[in-house]
Design a protein around this motif. Structure first.
Motif, PDB file in Angstrom:
ATOM      1  N   VAL A 155     -12.346   1.271   9.822  1.00  0.00           N
ATOM      2  CA  VAL A 155     -11.593   2.113   9.144  1.00  0.00           C
ATOM      3  C   VAL A 155     -10.461   1.240   8.390  1.00  0.00           C
ATOM      4  O   VAL A 155      -9.796   0.854   9.086  1.00  0.00           O
ATOM      5  CB  VAL A 155     -11.107   3.285   9.953  1.00  0.00           C
ATOM      6  CG1 VAL A 155     -10.271   4.394   9.411  1.00  0.00           C
ATOM      7  CG2 VAL A 155     -12.418   3.948  10.980  1.00  0.00           C
ATOM      8  N   THR A 156     -10.205   1.648   7.310  1.00  0.00           N
ATOM      9  CA  THR A 156      -9.108   1.219   6.559  1.00  0.00           C
ATOM     10  C   THR A 156      -8.384   2.380   5.726  1.00  0.00           C
ATOM     11  O   THR A 156      -9.056   3.461   5.565  1.00  0.00           O
ATOM     12  CB  THR A 156      -9.601   0.086   5.360  1.00  0.00           C
ATOM     13  OG1 THR A 156     -10.442   0.822   4.323  1.00  0.00           O
ATOM     14  CG2 THR A 156     -10.330  -0.889   6.101  1.00  0.00           C
ATOM     15  N   GLU A 157      -7.437   2.237   5.339  1.00  0.00           N
ATOM     16  CA  GLU A 157      -6.403   3.148   4.488  1.00  0.00           C
ATOM     17  C   GLU A 157      -7.292   3.642   3.266  1.00  0.00           C
ATOM     18  O   GLU A 157      -7.340   4.680   3.025  1.00  0.00           O
ATOM     19  CB  GLU A 157      -5.202   2.844   4.422  1.00  0.00           C
ATOM     20  CG  GLU A 157      -4.235   3.816   3.484  1.00  0.00           C
ATOM     21  CD  GLU A 157      -2.869   3.303   3.296  1.00  0.00           C
ATOM     22  OE1 GLU A 157      -2.052   3.372   4.387  1.00  0.00           O
ATOM     23  OE2 GLU A 157      -2.827   3.232   2.144  1.00  0.00           O
ATOM     24  N   SER A 158      -7.623   2.685   2.454  1.00  0.00           N
ATOM     25  CA  SER A 158      -8.194   2.723   1.321  1.00  0.00           C
ATOM     26  C   SER A 158      -9.721   3.778   1.353  1.00  0.00           C
ATOM     27  O   SER A 158     -10.263   4.612   0.714  1.00  0.00           O
ATOM     28  CB  SER A 158      -8.702   1.416   0.480  1.00  0.00           C
ATOM     29  OG  SER A 158      -9.458   0.584   1.328  1.00  0.00           O
ATOM     30  N   SER A 205      -1.319   0.555  -0.783  1.00  0.00           N
ATOM     31  CA  SER A 205       0.098   0.593  -0.583  1.00  0.00           C
ATOM     32  C   SER A 205       1.120   1.267  -1.625  1.00  0.00           C
ATOM     33  O   SER A 205       1.944   1.700  -1.420  1.00  0.00           O
ATOM     34  CB  SER A 205       0.845  -0.641  -0.275  1.00  0.00           C
ATOM     35  OG  SER A 205       0.615  -1.376  -1.383  1.00  0.00           O
ATOM     36  N   PHE A 206       0.465   1.190  -2.920  1.00  0.00           N
ATOM     37  CA  PHE A 206       1.129   1.979  -3.994  1.00  0.00           C
ATOM     38  C   PHE A 206       1.211   3.436  -3.848  1.00  0.00           C
ATOM     39  O   PHE A 206       2.213   4.182  -4.120  1.00  0.00           O
ATOM     40  CB  PHE A 206       0.423   1.443  -5.276  1.00  0.00           C
ATOM     41  CG  PHE A 206       0.785   2.395  -6.549  1.00  0.00           C
ATOM     42  CD1 PHE A 206       1.857   1.981  -7.320  1.00  0.00           C
ATOM     43  CD2 PHE A 206       0.486   3.488  -6.872  1.00  0.00           C
ATOM     44  CE1 PHE A 206       2.368   2.543  -8.592  1.00  0.00           C
ATOM     45  CE2 PHE A 206       0.853   4.060  -7.984  1.00  0.00           C
ATOM     46  CZ  PHE A 206       1.717   3.747  -8.784  1.00  0.00           C
ATOM     47  N   VAL A 207       0.301   3.936  -3.068  1.00  0.00           N
ATOM     48  CA  VAL A 207       0.236   5.379  -2.832  1.00  0.00           C
ATOM     49  C   VAL A 207       1.360   5.795  -1.913  1.00  0.00           C
ATOM     50  O   VAL A 207       1.260   5.276  -0.786  1.00  0.00           O
ATOM     51  CB  VAL A 207      -1.078   5.941  -2.462  1.00  0.00           C
ATOM     52  CG1 VAL A 207      -1.249   7.431  -2.280  1.00  0.00           C
ATOM     53  CG2 VAL A 207      -2.061   5.509  -3.562  1.00  0.00           C
ATOM     54  N   LYS A 208       2.210   6.683  -2.257  1.00  0.00           N
ATOM     55  CA  LYS A 208       3.183   7.266  -1.061  1.00  0.00           C
ATOM     56  C   LYS A 208       2.989   8.555  -0.947  1.00  0.00           C
ATOM     57  O   LYS A 208       2.553   9.575  -1.371  1.00  0.00           O
ATOM     58  CB  LYS A 208       4.602   6.968  -1.702  1.00  0.00           C
ATOM     59  CG  LYS A 208       5.097   5.835  -2.338  1.00  0.00           C
ATOM     60  CD  LYS A 208       5.002   4.530  -1.403  1.00  0.00           C
ATOM     61  CE  LYS A 208       5.227   3.307  -2.036  1.00  0.00           C
ATOM     62  NZ  LYS A 208       5.159   2.134  -0.937  1.00  0.00           N
TER      63      LYS A 208
END
Length: 216
Positions: A155-158, A205-208
């Motif tokens: 599992v990854t954030e993207s 990481s660009f997405v806040k």
């Protein structure tokens, strides 16, 4: 040694003589020969204000070698959704490059789907706003599950954000918290697990996280 010193002195004196002759010349340069009068000068200077956002929210052509950058993430997702076509409408009525449903558009402040379909920059802003909203909703699941293996997939954030774009954040929560037993599929049979795998490992990481993210 003395011979080398003499050669060096001779060379230095020669250079000094040439420079003195050059600078003492009375000849002037006629700059009129280099006038731009009558020429059609048309320069465009790029405005670097908000350069990062403009790069992300544009319909410019990008290099195919985007790697695992955020731009690579959104372009890869767009290609899977619509082939990158801003004016695409699928058989279920999903709209644009990223195939938004009308209900999702309303949540991020877009009420006119016709204008949305004709506005590529608004579609890019919608993608970012929706990703920010999904990241806020799934913030605890991102913290708890990233790095774990579910259904054979790390599992990854993207992967989570891509799956949320496909299925909505609620269905991603169900998938993660059931450890893959509740695996939502869309109308074409594409599953949360498939998006988790396909879009794994991008830099998002660009997405806040933003509970109130709007495109307008």
């Amino acid at each position: 040694m003395v011979k080398n010193i003499a050669s060096f002195i001779t060379l230095a004196l020669t250079i000094c003589f040439i420079l003195s002759v050059s600078f003492s010349s009375d000849e002037t340069v006629d700059l009129s020969k280099y006038s731009t009068k009558g020429l059609d000068l048309n320069y465009t200077v790029r405005d670097n204000t908000n350069e990062d956002f403009n790069l992300l929210a544009s319909n410019e052509s990008f290099s195919p070698y985007l790697g695992k950058s955020f731009v690579g993430f959104k372009e890869a997702l767009a290609f899977k959704e619509s082939g990158g076509d801003y004016f695409s409408v699928n058989t279920f009525g999903y709209l644009g490059k990223y195939q938004f449903g009308k209900e999702t558009l309303r949540m991020i402040g877009i009420k006119n789907s016709v204008k949305f379909l004709k506005n590529p920059k608004l579609q890019e802003r919608a993608f970012i706003a929706n990703a920010e909203r999904n990241k806020w909703i799934l913030r605890r699941d991102i913290k708890n599950f990233v790095g774990k293996r579910i259904n054979g997939i790390i599992v990854t954030e993207s992967g989570i954000l891509a799956a949320a774009h496909l299925a909505g954040p609620g269905n991603v929560k169900k998938y993660l918290r059931s450890y893959g037993l509740d695996n939502f599929a869309d109308g074409y049979g594409t599953t949360v697990r498939e998006y988790m795998k396909r879009f794994s490992g991008y830099d998002t990481s660009f997405v806040k996280p933003n509970k109130k993210a709007k495109a307008i």
